[in-house]
Design a protein around this motif. Structure first.
Motif: not given
Lengths: 679, 415
Positions: B223, B263-267, B279, B410, B413
């Motif tokens: 992220d 993309v599922k998440a910015f982590d 994930y 973001k 997404a």
């Protein structure tokens, strides 16, 4: 009363009408208006990383605003609005039956239980409850595996975490209580006779609900919608913890401009636009709210003929059956359904709390991942040094002795029973002293690992901010209700602005403001060196947390007084009371319940404050949510669950104390809820 | 790949190539003005993690002492010591009971989420932040010096600095270690579930491809703008510190228009969510990816199906450093603690907890003597060859753009 009396005999407050609001006006000018004005100016500046504060105000430009007007901002903003609108509507749909059930269908005792069950969850850390939602939503979690074992869902488990749905669920959860309370108050205020009249006149249950109850509950619905919708729009924490890429909200986007990108001008421009957009949405909905009833009015003749037809039918039916048995038969299933619904909603509200408690006994290293070996090791840390245990034991022993003494005295002495009430508190006081002087005790209680400091700071900060909020809000609330004028419109506008300003903007405004005023003699000193035993960081937290809280108290007190006419104060004045005395002996008792309710609400808000606190706190003034927010970015240890439970227990103890005071002052649960909800 | 034990030939990084890497990046090419441009995101750092079950028995170093010639000076101090650092970045004992017992200081630790947050905190408190130790990432140090946020060390209080491998001293951002000393360093790669993604993945190109196919909607990225965009630059053989607008445009076109929707998440710390099953592939810092093994086992999963791949053909190199801020209330304790942390036994204990190389001399000998059971060593130590592909971040004006790309991704997404 004659003109002569009122002119000469009554002593009036001299000075401007807004005299009582002056402390608030000064406070808001100093810590809201001026600092925010700087941020608005930043929105016309340019980014300059070489400065201590990364903004160059040398050449002002509107470029930031045109930069904001790109696709990205609008997309995220639209998603935010959609989530907020859906969540507000869902809160209303879910909450209305609960409020209705509590207001009309249960005894006073059950009403108190339901309301308590609605309010209590908000006294657990907001952040830990949000984190706790990860537990049931995790695809590899126990719940998900169970669902897939019984065949409800497929092999891959629940696919909700890190989606808008997760954010949606958690937001509904987080704000449901703020919707139910005002709804309940509004319904509770409805004169039962109106509903009875409607039914006696032949309207069915449904017609009564839509024709009488709902319109009368209008103000409560508006209050509930405002209390939920506005904070949702600026919500930053929920989306950050649960949202993933798909659940991004405008609050986190603005925050990332300030922190990650260090682009304060752009972040400021976004925040200004967001405030504008939220206000716009509110204005539009207000318009709709006024237009729809008039539109509905157009269909009135049609509705009337329908009602008449139904009336005839039910009259005919009654004639056949006799009305009483028919009514009972119809009522029970509805009541049943409502009680089941209420129970489900209350269970929903307690799910995360149960999980927090359960996972504080997690043997693993991560709060959200249940390691299959329950362990008390995280709780053990609490009692590691032994000082916590020893302190608790001393406390329990001394209070137990005090209670035994009370028993004995009550049994055989002729002391008036009232004086016995003091035995408990005196025992408590002795316990405090035995545990070291009050200050030492205070330090010791929280002397467990690093989390203890965070809990202590949370209470110090929230308590101080609440005192400020109650004093400021109380005074300005009285002034608004009793001395309205042109000033009050300006003042209300400010209060409203405080409510809609995203927290991150307040945070940046304050933190830069504190830096600017660091060299001003007295003011700067207070925030640099602190006041007495309290550090500068704590003073900053007081200021930061008091803004929103005092705005809320102001509204509650104003609403409370607006409902009472001024005759009592006038009578006091006529009888020769000075304004100060009339205030002390008449006004203050009138608003005491509003102050207590406002104080309670402020206290929870302050205790949960994360965004402003994160920016203004310093080493040694870190609060629980600040520390936890830091931890959520990496691994949340089960120890945070322990901390949250401790925080909760201490808060509840304080609440029980307040509740007893309230009960002694004769407030009913409905009244308390009414003042809490500010109407 | 997930060798549970250290290979016999320990893959300790070669000091020489590391040194070259770090010093090549001229942060301040453009002189002082450039220092000011520093921006954003950071990268870095961080990390954390968790200790967990793997490392938490980490106390083992207490008993044994490393052989050889080490400086083990302990200066006693008193009072409270406040540290501001990345989440969960030290062994809890080292910032708790042990420090109290050996040094006589009471530690308080607070966390920040980015170098910018740290800088904002220090800049806005006019030297009254109350922190005694802060942990910025290397490239951010020049602007912190320039803004007067951190103070010079009193080197006489840091004799144990002689234990640090010279490869990690005298970095570009602080050539004579007047202000900073290495805490630890790390790199970036990815981590995937080979039971879901059955083909063998070798580099960033594979990573991007898998995310857009088998793992679409099931992958996470760091992220932070520059690191996350770095994947595209590394995969396509470009310098990730470029300021070339054409390259940045291409990067944006790909990441925002083609990639974001997958993309599922910015982590930045995906280890916990990985174990929760969120994930099937994640871009991760090496220490956090290592934590994921322990988390997955804890959650009843099978860690052996998870594979760690170091980013290739190029990837990131970052180093976090201990500094003392201007206005620190207890600088003596700060020096005493930093000096104590540079004792090899303490340093290795910390390493076992967070899973990043702390840069002691003779690391392979230290590990074999002090932590022979260290697991997943290949995720902490890298070969010379691997290190030669590491690239350090520079603070350039392009960082704004990279953050903007992240924001656009973001929005896309979530749209």
């Amino acid at each position: 009363m004659t003109a002569a009396v009122s002119a000469s005999g009554r002593r009036r407050l001299r000075g401007p009408k807004f005299a009582l609001a002056i402390p608030s006006i000064v406070w808001y000018l100093l810590f809201f208006a001026i600092p925010i004005a700087f941020v608005v100016i930043y929105s016309f500046g340019t980014k300059d990383q070489s400065r201590l504060l990364p903004v160059d105000l040398g050449n002002l430009t509107t470029k930031n605003y045109s930069d904001v007007f790109d696709d990205t901002f609008f997309k995220v903003f639209r998603a935010t609005l959609r989530i907020s609108v859906v969540a507000t509507a869902m809160c209303l749909l879910i909450g209305l039956p609960v409020a209705y059930f509590a207001a009309f269908k249960v005894s006073e005792k059950w009403r108190a239980v339901i309301l308590a069950a609605v309010i209590v969850p908000s006294f657990t850390s907001f952040l830990i409850r949000t984190v706790a939602w990860r537990i049931p939503l995790a695809p590899n979690g126990t719940f998900s595996k169970w669902l897939s074992d019984i065949g409800v869902i497929g092999e891959q488990g629940i696919q909700i975490l890190q989606t808008q749905t997760a954010v949606q669920i958690a937001i509904i959860y987080n704000y449901l209580g703020f919707m139910i309370l005002p709804l309940f108050v509004a319904l509770d205020r409805i004169d039962v006779r109106m509903r009875e009249a409607s039914k006696d006149l032949g309207a069915g249950r449904v017609a009564t609900f839509f024709g009488v109850t709902l319109p009368l509950a209008g103000p409560g619905i508006i209050a509930g919608v405002l209390l939920t919708f506005i904070p949702m729009c600026g919500d930053y924490v929920t989306a950050t913890v649960l949202g993933g890429a798909k659940g991004n909200m405008i609050g986190s986007m603005i925050a990332s401009q300030f922190s990650q990108a260090q682009n304060w001008p752009l972040g400021s421009a976004m925040a200004v636009l967001m405030i504008g957009a939220v206000l716009l949405v509110l204005v539009v909905s207000a318009l709709i709210y006024f237009v729809i009833p008039r539109l509905i009015g157009l269909f009135e003749p049609l509705a009337q003929s329908l009602r008449a037809a139904r009336h005839e039918r039910s009259v005919a039916a009654m004639a056949k059956l006799g009305s009483e048995p028919a009514r009972v038969a119809r009522v029970e299933p509805v009541r049943m359904a409502m009680s089941v619904w209420t129970a489900l909603v209350l269970v929903f509200m307690f799910i995360p709390i149960g999980l927090v408690i359960l996972h504080s006994f997690n043997g693993g290293a991560s709060f959200t991942i249940w390691a299959r070996n329950p362990s008390t090791k995280w709780w053990g840390e609490l009692f590691d040094g032994g000082s916590t245990t020893a302190m608790l034991l001393r406390f329990v022993a001394i209070i137990a002795v005090a209670l035994v003494i009370k028993r004995i005295l009550a049994a055989r002495s002729s002391l008036p029973p009232r004086s016995l009430n003091w035995v408990g508190p005196i025992g408590f006081g002795i316990a405090l002293i035995v545990n070291g002087l009050v200050t030492d005790w205070f330090r010791d209680v929280f002397a467990f690992v690093s989390i203890g400091d965070a809990i202590r700071n949370s209470f110090l900060a929230a308590f101080g901010a609440t005192v400020i909020a109650v004093v400021l809000g109380g005074l300005s609330g009285v002034a608004l209700a009793r001395r309205p004028g042109t000033w009050s419109k300006m003042f209300m506008a400010t209060v409203f602005l405080i409510l809609v300003t995203p927290e991150i903007m307040d945070a940046i405004a304050l933190v830069t403001w504190f830096q600017r005023i660091a060299d001003i003699p007295v003011l700067g000193y207070v925030f640099r060196e602190g006041i007495g035993p309290f550090s500068g960081g704590i003073s900053k937290l007081w200021v930061g947390q008091s803004l929103y809280a005092s705005a809320v108290v102001t509204l509650i007190v104003r609403a409370r007084l607006a409902g009472l006419d001024e005759s009592l104060e006038e009578a006091a004045a006529d009888l020769g009371a000075t304004p100060a005395r009339a205030f002390r002996q008449i006004t203050l008792p009138l608003i005491s319940s509003a102050l207590i309710a406002g104080g309670l609400l402020s206290f929870t808000l302050c205790l949960d404050n994360a965004v402003i606190s994160t920016l203004v706190s310093e080493a040694g003034s870190t609060t629980f949510p600040v520390a936890l927010l830091g931890a959520t970015k990496s691994t949340v240890k089960p120890f945070w669950g322990v901390g949250a439970v401790v925080l909760f227990v201490i808060t509840m103890a304080a609440l029980v104390f307040v509740a007893r005071v309230l009960r002694r002052s004769g407030e009913s649960s409905s009244q308390i809820a009414a003042t809490l909800a500010g109407s | 790949m997930n060798t549970p034990k250290m290979p016999k030939e320990m893959k300790i990084l070669a000091p020489h190539s590391f040194r070259e890497r770090l010093s090549r990046r001229a942060v301040l090419k453009a002189g002082t003005a450039a220092a000011g441009l520093a921006v954003v995101v950071a990268a870095c750092g961080g990390d954390d993690d968790g200790g967990s079950s793997g490392g938490d028995s980490g106390g083992d170093s207490g008993g044994t002492q490393a052989s050889g010639d080490w400086s083990r000076v302990i200066n006693k101090a008193s009072g409270t010591l406040a540290m501001y650092t990345w989440g969960d970045y030290n062994d809890p004992d080292i910032v708790g009971a042990l420090a109290e017992a050996e040094l006589g200081v009471t530690m308080k630790v607070d966390y920040f989420n980015s170098n910018e947050d740290l800088i904002t905190k220090l800049a806005t408190s006019s030297g009254a932040s109350g922190f005694d130790i802060v942990v910025p990432t290397g490239p951010y140090i020049p602007q912190m010096i320039e803004k007067g946020l951190i103070q010079k060390f009193d080197k006489s209080l840091l004799p144990n600095i002689s234990n640090v491998d010279p490869a990690y001293l005298a970095q570009e951002w602080d050539p004579s270690n007047e202000y900073s000393v290495c805490k630890n360093w790390g790199t970036t790669g990815f981590y995937y579930d080979s039971s879901v993604i059955t083909r063998e993945l070798k580099d960033w190109k594979d990573f991007l491809d898998v995310c857009m196919n088998e793992a679409s909607g099931n992958c996470s990225m760091l992220d932070t703008g520059p690191n996350m965009c770095g994947v595209w630059f590394w995969a396509n053989g470009h310098d990730w510190n470029t300021t070339d607008p054409a390259l940045l445009d291409q990067c944006e076109a790909f990441l925002v228009d083609e990639f974001a929707q997958h993309v599922k998440a910015f982590d930045s710390y995906p280890s916990t969510a990985l174990a929760e099953g969120a994930y099937s592939i994640s871009m991760a810092w090496n220490g956090d990816a290592r934590q994921a093994y322990y988390r997955i086992a804890e959650n009843g999963g099978d860690p052996s199906v998870w594979k760690w791949v170091l980013g290739a053909p190029e990837t990131e190199l970052w180093m976090d450093n201990y500094c003392v801020p201007v206005g620190a209330p207890n600088p003596e304790a700060a020096h005493a603690w930093i000096n104590w942390e540079l004792i090899p036994e303490i340093s290795v204990k910390d390493l076992q907890y967070h899973g990043y190389n702390t840069g002691m001399k003779n690391m392979s000998q230290l590990i074999s003597e002090l932590a022979p059971d260290l697991e997943y060593g290949d995720m902490i130590f890298f070969t010379d060859e691997q290190v030669s592909t590491f690239r350090t971040q520079e603070i350039t004006p392009a960082i704004d753009r990279l953050v903007d790309i992240l924001n656009k991704m973001k929005a896309k997404a979530g749209g």
